[in-house]
Design an enzyme around this catalytic site. Structure first.
Site, PDB file in Angstrom:
ATOM      1  N   SER A   1      -0.410  -1.232   7.447  1.00  0.00           N
ATOM      2  CA  SER A   1       0.079  -1.824   8.702  1.00  0.00           C
ATOM      3  C   SER A   1      -1.083  -2.296   9.569  1.00  0.00           C
ATOM      4  CB  SER A   1       0.931  -0.820   9.475  1.00  0.00           C
ATOM      5  OG  SER A   1       2.129  -0.556   8.781  1.00  0.00           O
TER       6      SER A   1
ATOM      7  N   GLY B   1       0.831  -1.191   0.000  1.00  0.00           N
ATOM      8  CA  GLY B   1       0.000   0.000   0.000  1.00  0.00           C
ATOM      9  C   GLY B   1       0.863   1.237   0.000  1.00  0.00           C
ATOM     10  N   GLY B   2       0.236   2.349  -0.268  1.00  0.00           N
ATOM     11  CA  GLY B   2       0.929   3.623  -0.241  1.00  0.00           C
ATOM     12  C   GLY B   2       1.053   4.147   1.176  1.00  0.00           C
TER      13      GLY B   2
ATOM     14  N   GLU C   1      13.289  -5.225  17.168  1.00  0.00           N
ATOM     15  CA  GLU C   1      13.739  -4.160  16.277  1.00  0.00           C
ATOM     16  C   GLU C   1      15.013  -4.637  15.612  1.00  0.00           C
ATOM     17  OE1 GLU C   1      13.912  -0.416  18.332  1.00  0.00           O
ATOM     18  OE2 GLU C   1      11.781  -0.502  18.837  1.00  0.00           O
TER      19      GLU C   1
ATOM     20  N   THR D   1      11.441  -2.755  11.467  1.00  0.00           N
ATOM     21  CA  THR D   1      12.688  -2.490  10.741  1.00  0.00           C
ATOM     22  C   THR D   1      13.018  -1.006  10.683  1.00  0.00           C
ATOM     23  OG1 THR D   1      11.538  -2.344   8.624  1.00  0.00           O
ATOM     24  CG2 THR D   1      12.352  -4.528   9.276  1.00  0.00           C
TER      25      THR D   1
ATOM     26  N   HIS E   1       2.154   2.871  16.759  1.00  0.00           N
ATOM     27  CA  HIS E   1       2.171   1.487  16.280  1.00  0.00           C
ATOM     28  C   HIS E   1       2.179   0.523  17.466  1.00  0.00           C
ATOM     29  CE1 HIS E   1       2.835   1.043  11.838  1.00  0.00           C
ATOM     30  NE2 HIS E   1       2.911   2.351  11.954  1.00  0.00           N
ATOM     31  N   ARG E   2       3.005   0.801  18.462  1.00  0.00           N
ATOM     32  CA  ARG E   2       3.098  -0.076  19.637  1.00  0.00           C
ATOM     33  C   ARG E   2       1.780  -0.127  20.402  1.00  0.00           C
ATOM     34  NH1 ARG E   2       8.958   1.915  21.251  1.00  0.00           N
ATOM     35  NH2 ARG E   2      10.143   0.378  20.082  1.00  0.00           N
TER      36      ARG E   2
END
Length: 190
Positions: A21, A14-15, A68, A39, A56-57
């Protein structure tokens, strides 16, 4: 899918800010233990980046673990850990590889950088194809936008496009996320 069938490898493309995500996380949401491989690195001193990472977490289930690392080949080869793996994302992995190889510099690219990056991409594609783990990887679909103005930008776009193709070829399922909506590019068999 039968219990002894190969575990699916899924690539979610996806863009920027497409929801890729979030959709990838939803694919594994029913698993209590997932190894989330980030990453992105820390980007010391970048408060906006730190906020993105924190969001995100916060979104991930409490039982999920985070690693990581850009050593994706080792993660994919690890048969001792039965947890599914979510890699977010291949574009950031490639950025780190190009940094390591000096691939942003035109002279270094011509003097072995291109070959070094290609070797790393081929090794990752082989590891992806050969893994026995249930894996989901996120990557940017970069071929639909503006042609980058710099040679380094074009080489990144072209290299990521080739990496995405190799990973997609070795995946049982490929999804494209556009405006939060999932389109099936390659359906999982079974």
């Amino acid at each position: 899918m039968t219990p002894d069938a190969p575990l699916p490898r899924t690539l979610v493309l996806g863009g920027a800010r497409s929801g890729k995500s979030t959709r990838a996380e939803q694919l594994l949401a029913h698993h209590e233990d997932v190894l989330y491989v980030a990453t992105s690195g820390s980007r010391d001193g970048d408060a906006e980046w730190a906020q993105r990472v924190a969001l995100h977490r916060e979104r991930r289930p409490a039982g999920w673990r985070t690693a990581e690392t850009c050593d994706l080949e080792a993660v994919l080869a690890d048969t001792a850990d039965p947890a599914p793996v979510l890699v977010d994302c291949l574009a950031l992995w490639l950025t780190a590889v190009m940094d390591e190889c000096g691939a942003w510099d035109d002279a270094l690219w011509a003097d072995g950088g291109e070959a070094a990056v290609q070797r790393r991409c081929e090794a990752l594609a082989r590891a992806w194809a050969g893994t026995g783990r249930r894996v989901v990887a996120v990557s940017n679909e970069v071929g639909m936008g503006v042609v980058p103005a710099t040679a380094a930008g074009r080489r990144f776009r072209d290299t990521l496009g080739r990496l995405n193709m190799a990973v997609a070829d070795a995946s049982e399922r490929v999804l494209l996320v556009v405006a939060g909506q999932v389109l099936t590019v390659k359906p999982a068999a079974g």
